[in-house]
Design a protein around this motif. Structure first.
Motif, PDB file in Angstrom:
ATOM      1  N   LEU A  23       0.353  -0.895  -0.243  1.00 40.12           N
ATOM      2  CA  LEU A  23      -0.278   0.011  -0.063  1.00 40.12           C
ATOM      3  C   LEU A  23       0.688   0.977  -0.270  1.00 40.12           C
ATOM      4  O   LEU A  23       0.382   2.175  -0.260  1.00 40.12           O
ATOM      5  CB  LEU A  23      -1.135  -0.026   1.431  1.00 40.12           C
ATOM      6  N   ALA A  24       1.971   1.096   0.862  1.00 41.40           N
ATOM      7  CA  ALA A  24       2.406   1.956   1.156  1.00 41.40           C
ATOM      8  C   ALA A  24       4.527   2.083   1.501  1.00 41.40           C
ATOM      9  O   ALA A  24       4.375   0.904   2.136  1.00 41.40           O
ATOM     10  CB  ALA A  24       2.657   3.425   1.706  1.00 41.40           C
ATOM     11  N   LEU A  79      -6.734   6.486   8.275  1.00 45.09           N
ATOM     12  CA  LEU A  79      -5.583   6.304   6.988  1.00 45.09           C
ATOM     13  C   LEU A  79      -6.590   5.244   6.735  1.00 45.09           C
ATOM     14  O   LEU A  79      -5.920   5.366   5.425  1.00 45.09           O
ATOM     15  CB  LEU A  79      -4.288   6.149   7.354  1.00 45.09           C
ATOM     16  N   ALA A  84      -7.525   4.723   2.860  1.00 46.10           N
ATOM     17  CA  ALA A  84      -7.312   3.829   1.419  1.00 46.10           C
ATOM     18  C   ALA A  84      -8.715   3.251   1.386  1.00 46.10           C
ATOM     19  O   ALA A  84      -8.943   2.488   0.166  1.00 46.10           O
ATOM     20  CB  ALA A  84      -6.353   2.926   2.876  1.00 46.10           C
ATOM     21  N   LEU A 115      -6.867   8.219  -2.081  1.00 46.16           N
ATOM     22  CA  LEU A 115      -4.751   8.576  -1.718  1.00 46.16           C
ATOM     23  C   LEU A 115      -4.628   7.719  -3.264  1.00 46.16           C
ATOM     24  O   LEU A 115      -4.893   7.274  -3.486  1.00 46.16           O
ATOM     25  CB  LEU A 115      -4.330   7.094  -0.661  1.00 46.16           C
ATOM     26  N   ALA A 148      -1.391   6.798  -6.155  1.00 45.35           N
ATOM     27  CA  ALA A 148      -0.339   6.035  -6.358  1.00 45.35           C
ATOM     28  C   ALA A 148       0.981   7.034  -6.269  1.00 45.35           C
ATOM     29  O   ALA A 148       0.706   7.653  -7.272  1.00 45.35           O
ATOM     30  CB  ALA A 148      -0.225   4.995  -7.044  1.00 45.35           C
ATOM     31  N   ILE A 186       2.647  11.445   1.182  1.00 51.65           N
ATOM     32  CA  ILE A 186       1.054  11.491   2.653  1.00 51.65           C
ATOM     33  C   ILE A 186       2.065  11.417   3.623  1.00 51.65           C
ATOM     34  O   ILE A 186       2.526  11.217   3.793  1.00 51.65           O
ATOM     35  CB  ILE A 186       0.699   9.969   2.192  1.00 51.65           C
ATOM     36  N   ARG A 214       6.015   7.242   1.137  1.00 48.44           N
ATOM     37  CA  ARG A 214       5.354   7.168  -0.663  1.00 48.44           C
ATOM     38  C   ARG A 214       3.663   6.313  -0.479  1.00 48.44           C
ATOM     39  O   ARG A 214       4.019   5.312  -0.543  1.00 48.44           O
ATOM     40  CB  ARG A 214       5.912   6.849  -1.748  1.00 48.44           C
ATOM     41  N   TRP A 215       2.643   6.446  -0.948  1.00 44.37           N
ATOM     42  CA  TRP A 215       1.683   6.292  -1.411  1.00 44.37           C
ATOM     43  C   TRP A 215       1.855   4.704  -2.340  1.00 44.37           C
ATOM     44  O   TRP A 215       2.619   5.040  -3.687  1.00 44.37           O
ATOM     45  CB  TRP A 215       0.439   6.838  -1.431  1.00 44.37           C
TER      46      TRP A 215
END
Length: 322
Positions: free
Chosen positions: A172-173, A283, A287, A292, A294, A298, A315-316
């Motif tokens: 995810l991140a 959060l 998501a 959010l 890519a 964030i 960093r997403w």
């Protein structure tokens, strides 16, 4: 590397509306929402357990993972059911994760991000491969329901994150940076007091103006440092996920940073201030609703009793195949 590979959240079914509290406290209609931005909050009913809420959030975080195994469970709560044994050990048993590293962390509303600091250290050192980080609060059980300084703000809830060093597939991140700070001079401004032998647990107390001013200042400074360390402008932070203290504090934070309010993701209106669980729940819900994007930078930021504060830059979207 520390990568986010799963998120989950859970709320009690019982809703306590601000209108009901206004009647109870003798306040005019709409007073609470105007001052706090909170329309309602969720509270645990009699007989419901915080550990069950934490377990539900944890299971949701693990559900989407290719490898749901965990090597460590870190939990954070300002009002755990039992100071000993830890909530983490209860979750390890319920999840079938034994033997693993289990411990509870105490950092108030900054607990989740402080836990992220610990998790990142374990992962980067290669001590573990997967960390389950869970924030769970039952603050409604630590309130004086006649104290309008506190009882109008807080609710109950839980959220969880699964973190990995080498995930399979696209995370995810990715956690890019973390920072933290403290100022013990503020320890009496927001607290659950010392328990005397034979006495019931004292309620949460707060000196609202002091906490408000310190929270805005410290979170603003943390976000500015986060951007500076990456040689970014604040404007380069696409979204900010702050601790959901109250709407007025978030408005003041946006104004101090000269950032548009819509850049700040908020969920406080229908859940209230969930302490350590407020940021990860916000959060997780953001998501889920695909708010959010890519590749975006964030920022996460929180402030809690102590005083303590922490911030993270993600960093997403992370890196494919990491």
């Amino acid at each position: 590397m520390c990568r986010l590979v799963g998120l989950g959240w859970a709320l009690p079914e019982t809703t306590l509306g601000s209108a009901q509290l206004e009647v109870q406290l003798g306040l005019e209609a709409g007073w609470i929402e105007r001052r706090t931005g909170i329309r309602s909050r969720r509270v645990l009913a009699e007989g419901e357990q915080l550990s069950s809420l934490a377990l539900s959030a944890a299971q949701r975080a693990l559900a989407g993972a290719t490898r749901p195994r965990v090597d460590a469970i870190l939990t954070c709560s300002s009002a755990p059911e039992t100071p000993m044994p830890s909530l983490a050990s209860r979750l390890a048993l319920e999840l079938g994760a034994d033997p693993c590293l289990c411990c509870d962390l105490a950092a108030s509303s900054a607990g989740f991000l402080h836990g992220l600091v610990v998790a990142e250290g374990l992962l980067k050192a290669g001590r573990v491969e997967r960390v389950l980080l869970v924030a769970a609060e039952a603050l409604s059980r630590r309130l004086d329901w006649q104290d309008r300084e506190t009882c109008v703000l807080f609710g109950d809830g839980a959220a969880a994150a699964l973190l990995a060093r080498e995930p399979v597939g696209k995370p995810l991140a990715t956690v890019e940076d973390l920072l933290w700070g403290s100022d013990g001079a503020g320890r009496d401004a927001l607290m659950i007091g010392e328990v005397a032998a034979g006495d019931p647990a004292p309620p949460l107390t707060m000196r609202g103006k002091r906490v408000f001013l310190a929270g805005v200042r410290r979170m603003a400074e943390a976000l500015q440092r986060l951007a500076e360390r990456a040689e970014l402008s604040l404007e380069a932070l696409a979204r900010v996920v702050p601790h959901q203290a109250n709407a007025r504090l978030l408005e003041a934070l946006a104004a101090r940073l000269e950032l548009p309010r819509e850049r700040f993701i908020e969920r406080i209106a229908d859940v209230g201030n969930l302490g350590a669980a407020s940021l990860p729940l916000t959060l997780a819900q953001a998501a889920e609703s695909e708010e959010l994007v890519a590749g975006e930078e964030i920022a996460l930021v929180a402030f809690g009793a102590g005083y303590v504060w922490s911030a993270a830059r993600l960093r997403w979207g992370g890196e494919s195949g990491a």
